[in-house]
Design a protein around this motif. Sequence first.
Motif, PDB file in Angstrom:
ATOM      1  N   GLY A   1       0.802  -1.209   0.000  1.00  3.94           N
ATOM      2  CA  GLY A   1       0.000   0.000   0.000  1.00  3.94           C
ATOM      3  C   GLY A   1       0.838   1.262   0.000  1.00  3.94           C
ATOM      4  O   GLY A   1       2.072   1.214  -0.103  1.00  3.94           O
ATOM      5  N   SER A   2       0.147   2.390   0.124  1.00  2.00           N
ATOM      6  CA  SER A   2       0.791   3.697   0.059  1.00  2.00           C
ATOM      7  C   SER A   2       0.326   4.592   1.204  1.00  2.00           C
ATOM      8  O   SER A   2      -0.792   4.444   1.707  1.00  2.00           O
ATOM      9  CB  SER A   2       0.467   4.401  -1.263  1.00  2.00           C
ATOM     10  N   LEU A   3       1.203   5.500   1.578  1.00  2.00           N
ATOM     11  CA  LEU A   3       0.877   6.569   2.520  1.00  2.00           C
ATOM     12  C   LEU A   3       1.617   7.817   2.078  1.00  2.00           C
ATOM     13  O   LEU A   3       2.692   7.730   1.470  1.00  2.00           O
ATOM     14  CB  LEU A   3       1.321   6.217   3.940  1.00  2.00           C
ATOM     15  N   ARG A   4       1.055   8.970   2.416  1.00  2.00           N
ATOM     16  CA  ARG A   4       1.766  10.225   2.201  1.00  2.00           C
ATOM     17  C   ARG A   4       1.890  10.942   3.533  1.00  2.00           C
ATOM     18  O   ARG A   4       0.893  11.282   4.167  1.00  2.00           O
ATOM     19  CB  ARG A   4       1.055  11.135   1.199  1.00  2.00           C
ATOM     20  N   LEU A   5       3.118  11.160   3.932  1.00  2.00           N
ATOM     21  CA  LEU A   5       3.399  11.905   5.147  1.00  2.00           C
ATOM     22  C   LEU A   5       3.559  13.378   4.821  1.00  2.00           C
ATOM     23  O   LEU A   5       4.092  13.731   3.771  1.00  2.00           O
ATOM     24  CB  LEU A   5       4.666  11.392   5.817  1.00  2.00           C
ATOM     25  N   SER A   6       3.110  14.215   5.734  1.00  2.77           N
ATOM     26  CA  SER A   6       3.278  15.654   5.598  1.00  2.77           C
ATOM     27  C   SER A   6       4.093  16.183   6.766  1.00  2.77           C
ATOM     28  O   SER A   6       4.027  15.646   7.873  1.00  2.77           O
ATOM     29  CB  SER A   6       1.921  16.358   5.572  1.00  2.77           C
ATOM     30  N   CYS A   7       4.819  17.244   6.502  1.00  2.20           N
ATOM     31  CA  CYS A   7       5.622  17.914   7.525  1.00  2.20           C
ATOM     32  C   CYS A   7       5.312  19.396   7.412  1.00  2.20           C
ATOM     33  O   CYS A   7       5.806  20.068   6.496  1.00  2.20           O
ATOM     34  CB  CYS A   7       7.097  17.633   7.284  1.00  2.20           C
ATOM     35  N   ALA A   8       4.493  19.901   8.321  1.00  2.00           N
ATOM     36  CA  ALA A   8       4.079  21.301   8.297  1.00  2.00           C
ATOM     37  C   ALA A   8       5.014  22.123   9.171  1.00  2.00           C
ATOM     38  O   ALA A   8       5.278  21.767  10.324  1.00  2.00           O
ATOM     39  CB  ALA A   8       2.647  21.432   8.792  1.00  2.00           C
TER      40      ALA A   8
ATOM     41  N   ASP B   1      19.132   3.932  -0.105  1.00  5.30           N
ATOM     42  CA  ASP B   1      18.972   2.838  -1.065  1.00  5.30           C
ATOM     43  C   ASP B   1      17.722   2.002  -0.775  1.00  5.30           C
ATOM     44  O   ASP B   1      17.070   1.511  -1.690  1.00  5.30           O
ATOM     45  CB  ASP B   1      20.205   1.934  -1.041  1.00  5.30           C
ATOM     46  N   ALA B   2      17.398   1.865   0.502  1.00  7.56           N
ATOM     47  CA  ALA B   2      16.280   1.007   0.888  1.00  7.56           C
ATOM     48  C   ALA B   2      14.924   1.512   0.390  1.00  7.56           C
ATOM     49  O   ALA B   2      13.967   0.744   0.300  1.00  7.56           O
ATOM     50  CB  ALA B   2      16.236   0.857   2.407  1.00  7.56           C
ATOM     51  N   VAL B   3      14.846   2.807   0.075  1.00  4.67           N
ATOM     52  CA  VAL B   3      13.553   3.378  -0.330  1.00  4.67           C
ATOM     53  C   VAL B   3      13.582   3.927  -1.743  1.00  4.67           C
ATOM     54  O   VAL B   3      12.536   4.343  -2.263  1.00  4.67           O
ATOM     55  CB  VAL B   3      13.107   4.485   0.647  1.00  4.67           C
ATOM     56  N   LYS B   4      14.726   3.917  -2.363  1.00  8.66           N
ATOM     57  CA  LYS B   4      14.859   4.494  -3.702  1.00  8.66           C
ATOM     58  C   LYS B   4      13.925   3.780  -4.669  1.00  8.66           C
ATOM     59  O   LYS B   4      13.848   2.549  -4.698  1.00  8.66           O
ATOM     60  CB  LYS B   4      16.311   4.376  -4.154  1.00  8.66           C
ATOM     61  N   GLY B   5      13.177   4.571  -5.436  1.00  6.57           N
ATOM     62  CA  GLY B   5      12.232   4.011  -6.379  1.00  6.57           C
ATOM     63  C   GLY B   5      10.852   3.766  -5.799  1.00  6.57           C
ATOM     64  O   GLY B   5       9.894   3.519  -6.539  1.00  6.57           O
TER      65      GLY B   5
ATOM     66  N   LEU C   1       6.353  13.210   2.086  1.00  8.61           N
ATOM     67  CA  LEU C   1       7.043  11.966   1.752  1.00  8.61           C
ATOM     68  C   LEU C   1       5.976  10.999   1.248  1.00  8.61           C
ATOM     69  O   LEU C   1       5.173  10.498   2.039  1.00  8.61           O
ATOM     70  CB  LEU C   1       7.767  11.389   2.961  1.00  8.61           C
ATOM     71  N   GLN C   2       5.959  10.793  -0.058  1.00 15.76           N
ATOM     72  CA  GLN C   2       5.045   9.830  -0.663  1.00 15.76           C
ATOM     73  C   GLN C   2       5.701   8.457  -0.605  1.00 15.76           C
ATOM     74  O   GLN C   2       6.797   8.274  -1.127  1.00 15.76           O
ATOM     75  CB  GLN C   2       4.741  10.215  -2.112  1.00 15.76           C
ATOM     76  N   MET C   3       5.015   7.518   0.029  1.00 13.43           N
ATOM     77  CA  MET C   3       5.582   6.184   0.220  1.00 13.43           C
ATOM     78  C   MET C   3       4.692   5.167  -0.490  1.00 13.43           C
ATOM     79  O   MET C   3       3.518   5.009  -0.138  1.00 13.43           O
ATOM     80  CB  MET C   3       5.665   5.862   1.713  1.00 13.43           C
ATOM     81  N   ASN C   4       5.241   4.518  -1.486  1.00 12.53           N
ATOM     82  CA  ASN C   4       4.523   3.505  -2.262  1.00 12.53           C
ATOM     83  C   ASN C   4       5.167   2.143  -2.066  1.00 12.53           C
ATOM     84  O   ASN C   4       6.314   2.044  -1.614  1.00 12.53           O
ATOM     85  CB  ASN C   4       4.524   3.872  -3.740  1.00 12.53           C
ATOM     86  N   SER C   5       4.442   1.114  -2.433  1.00 10.08           N
ATOM     87  CA  SER C   5       4.957  -0.262  -2.338  1.00 10.08           C
ATOM     88  C   SER C   5       5.551  -0.531  -0.965  1.00 10.08           C
ATOM     89  O   SER C   5       6.661  -1.053  -0.844  1.00 10.08           O
ATOM     90  CB  SER C   5       6.004  -0.504  -3.429  1.00 10.08           C
ATOM     91  N   LEU C   6       4.810  -0.176   0.041  1.00  3.85           N
ATOM     92  CA  LEU C   6       5.321  -0.299   1.408  1.00  3.85           C
ATOM     93  C   LEU C   6       5.553  -1.752   1.797  1.00  3.85           C
ATOM     94  O   LEU C   6       4.820  -2.663   1.381  1.00  3.85           O
ATOM     95  CB  LEU C   6       4.364   0.367   2.389  1.00  3.85           C
ATOM     96  N   LYS C   7       6.587  -1.946   2.603  1.00  4.72           N
ATOM     97  CA  LYS C   7       6.977  -3.262   3.075  1.00  4.72           C
ATOM     98  C   LYS C   7       6.913  -3.282   4.606  1.00  4.72           C
ATOM     99  O   LYS C   7       6.985  -2.229   5.246  1.00  4.72           O
ATOM    100  CB  LYS C   7       8.400  -3.576   2.623  1.00  4.72           C
TER     101      LYS C   7
END
Length: 122
Positions: A16-23, A62-66, A81-87
Amino acid sequence: QVQLVESGGGLVQAGGSLRLSCAASGRTFSYYAVGWFRQAPGKEREFVAAINSDGGSTTYADAVKGRFTISRDNAKNTAYLQMNSLKAEDTATYYCAAGRLMRTGSNSYNYWGQGTQVTVSS
C-alpha cells in the motif's frame, strides 16, 4: 526557530501507500533543507530522504529508492514523503527535520518534529 509537525502516518497493508506531511511554522521554511528519518523499535534512527531548500535536488536511502518520493511546497510551508509499495520493514516512527544543508546525517539538522507512526502489516 522552526516548528515541525508530521502527519499522515497510520496502518497500511504491505504494497500500500501513505503520504506523510511535515508542516512548518516559525522562521522561513524555504530557507531550510528538509530530511525525513525513521526509527524502528530497537534500532537506530536512519536516513530516508532529503530535499534542498528550493526543491531542486533530492537524495534517498537505497532502501527506499524508487518507492518513496520527497517533495515540498514552500508556499504552503510543507514537505511531503510519498511512500509507495510499502513493506513490513518500513514500519517505524518517521521524523521530519530541517537544516541549512541537504545531508544524510541527522546531526546536520537543527529542528525536528515529534514523529508519526507508520505500521505496515504483512
